[in-house]
Write an enzyme that holds these catalytic residues in place. Structure first.
Site, PDB file in Angstrom:
ATOM      1  N   THR A 193     -63.335 -40.001  15.489  1.00  0.00           N
ATOM      2  CA  THR A 193     -62.397 -39.603  14.610  1.00  0.00           C
ATOM      3  C   THR A 193     -61.690 -40.452  13.887  1.00  0.00           C
ATOM      4  OG1 THR A 193     -60.297 -37.568  14.544  1.00  0.00           O
ATOM      5  CG2 THR A 193     -60.142 -40.694  15.831  1.00  0.00           C
ATOM      6  N   ASN A 403     -55.445 -27.630   1.227  1.00  0.00           N
ATOM      7  CA  ASN A 403     -57.012 -28.538   0.851  1.00  0.00           C
ATOM      8  C   ASN A 403     -57.406 -27.442  -0.535  1.00  0.00           C
ATOM      9  OD1 ASN A 403     -57.756 -29.758   2.930  1.00  0.00           O
ATOM     10  ND2 ASN A 403     -57.615 -28.614   4.301  1.00  0.00           N
TER      11      ASN A 403
END
Lengths: 408, 408
Positions: A193, A403
């Site tokens: 990750t 985002n």
């Protein structure tokens, strides 16, 4: 800064010290912020290391560096930079990593290859070596800090510090494992990750720990996704100082090997779940169990197809019992499936079986389940014994807000 | 109903009649709305047909029906239902399709296999045959309508009617091709797009038209994505009535074969672009050119990895020149790529080359380009001659709003 994720744990576990691990943080000021953004962890001589790294073809120079250093299996320090990933920066990026490692090696009197480096943040901007070196110099003389401070210092868009702990009994010793992790967006780790670090006082051989970490990875970090985007910098490193004094584990047949593997599996899964719980904009934690597939790998791919479907994720965000979107995601996975054998469950409620809605389907319990924050979806393909579980979060306006405006 | 997409064309092309094609619409009331939702198109005897259909493993019974009927290559009618996809509905769904086809066959005195059926809307609810039959009965006696009315009647979450036209010269005849299409979300066609229908007065052999349509599909519908979700019902059918009186084309060597292929390619691309321009929540139309890949297929997969990346799509929505996210999407594609050979262009501006930002990079022209509605991204991998172009739209709050609340 975004509010703390509604899926964040309400309390932190008690975190033991790991003998041989000393953490310090400093302000390198990689961005125009007034927070610590450089983490420096010193490890006692004899520490072994294992790691899993992104499979991205555009991996950061930090990933390249760690991949080379992992071959030697030993570690004396870890440096983590937050706010700049240093990825896709050519020679300047490589020189920054080499410069950081050299500076630490000089300080500790060790080899540069004993120094592990990870960076996270915007892609395409070389890590400023002057800021990094100033940060390091400050860190060398800083007071040691606790685990949570280190977990906070490696964060970027994360909304809470992520820590986890497990233990294992090896012979007559109890060993501790503590992990910290960061990650919130650009999360569909292909081997690991975003950035995760595991520390244990167990004595374990590096090669054996690598096999244990790789196995744990396939059941944890490789089973989560926030947005289907795989980072250039994904890194999970496990460091073992050996201070617990157990007989070193170097083979699966040795006492405590199973216990350590099991503790490592548990820790990796805890850490992976924390990343999903801090998924950008997440309001629901979603578990997807796939059974009856032709193989475990096929079950995994079908699970990920569901977990990555924007239409499934938005339906759950809207608390809409639109299970047809799960059908769609099964159908598009490109894996063996026979429409008329497929069964789907939401929470405790079977919604579809044998390729259509169950007789007398009552949507009420499904809608009630979807109003909760922990969503559970089951899919049975009716073909074989393949099974997998994957975890994701929903897709909300929060993800778009974060985002469409991340860099500024 | 959402506002008309800002990317919608400002005018409609002049649409010629196609001899042998008669359109009628009616209210079947598949949902609680007062609009026409059943389209019935009658085709003159001798009409040939070709089609491309979803590869979904959970395809609708309409798709199964069309796949079987296409083998015979002839068509007398098309029925399109909007508001209910009839997918994942078991025997009841199959019976509804068979019932519809039988009803039309009785009306026209043809075989049920001459009747093509397509449905779009929510998954998992059987198409109500009583409503469908009542709608059909009304349609049989309705006045013929124009192309745009038919294009409006097949819409679901679409915000504008999508039509396109081309023509080709075959020997001494000019043949016309008209297409209508619908689709806005659940768009990453694996063989075709949501529902598209092409009509021509050319005389063409069904098998040859199938090869031409399949070829056009790989350069058009297979190169677009809105949200990476592949529908259970994707269908594109092409019908040729032969009324233009040209010598029937049944081979690539025959006069007019190239001209017809080229016109069909053009029409399919026009239709595919219209779907992207009506992508749910779209505010930018994005073209991605990939060159220098190891093969065309590899270039296509890298293009789709960029086009499906939520982080790339939100950056563009935010008009943020965050080209590092394109690097990420190249890296995660799983295709051959060498970081230090990658070059990236936004609009006319080269932003990165040889694995890092270009010397003296000026962000201003990139930011200006991103403020427009037509975004152009170029990626060169520096490995070989493989190339592909794909099209997508940005990911905005509009997509979340539409899809977290679609069924209600």
């Amino acid at each position: 800064m975004t509010d703390r994720s509604p899926l964040a744990p309400t309390s932190l576990p008690a975190l033991p010290e790991i003998a041989g691990v000393t953490r310090r943080v400093a302000r390198a000021r990689y961005k125009t912020w007034d927070r610590c953004d450089l983490t420096y962890v010193e490890l006692s001589p004899g520490t072994t290391v294992a790691g899993v790294l992104t499979k991205s073809k555009c991996a950061s120079p930090e990933v390249d560096w760690c991949r080379a250093a992992l071959v030697l299996g030993r570690a004396r320090a870890l440096v983590v930079n937050a706010g700049n990933s240093n990825a896709f920066t050519g020679d300047r990026g490589r020189h920054a990593v080499e410069g950081l490692a050299a500076r630490v090696a000089q300080h500790l009197g060790c080899q540069p290859s004993d120094v592990f480096v990870a960076s996270t943040g915007v892609i395409g901007v070389p890590l400023p070596l002057d800021k990094a070196e100033a940060g390091l110099t400050a860190a060398f003389t800083a007071e040691p800090c606790d685990w949570v401070t280190a977990a906070e210092t490696i964060m970027t868009t994360d909304t809470f510090a992520k820590v986890a702990v497990t233990r294992a009994v090896i012979g007559d010793r109890t060993v501790e494992l503590v992990g910290i992790i960061k990650g919130s967006g650009m999360i569909m780790p292909d081997m690991a990750t975003m950035l995760g670090f595991i520390f244990t006082d167990a004595a374990v051989d590096a090669a054996w720990m690598q096999s244990a970490l790789s196995a744990a990875n396939t059941k944890s970090f490789s089973c989560i996704t926030v947005d289907s985007d795989t980072s250039t910098s994904d890194t999970v490193l496990a460091f073992a100082t050996g201070a617990a004094g157990n007989a070193t584990i170097s083979d699966d047949d040795e006492p405590g090997a199973d216990a350590f593997r099991s503790a490592l599996d548990d820790l990796c899964l805890q850490l992976a779940h924390l990343v999903v719980r801090d998924g950008e904009g997440a309001s629901k934690f979603i578990r997807i169990d796939v059974t009856g597939a032709e193989s475990d790998e096929s079950a995994h791919r079908i699970g990920m197809s569901i977990a990555n479907s924007p239409l499934v994720k938005t339906a759950i965000a809207g608390e809409d019992a639109n299970w047809g979107r799960v059908v769609m995601a099964i159908g598009k996975a490109g894996e063996p499936a026979e429409r008329d054998k497929v069964a789907i469950r939401f929470g405790e409620t079977q919604v579809a079986r044998d390729g259509l809605e169950v007789e007398g389907y009552d949507e009420a319990p499904v809608t009630a389940h979807l109003k909760g924050a922990e969503i559970d979806i089951g899919v049975d393909l009716g073909l074989g014994d393949g099974r997998a579980t994957v975890w994701t979060c929903d897709l909300t306006h929060g993800y778009i807000s974060i985002n469409a405006d991340y860099r500024s």
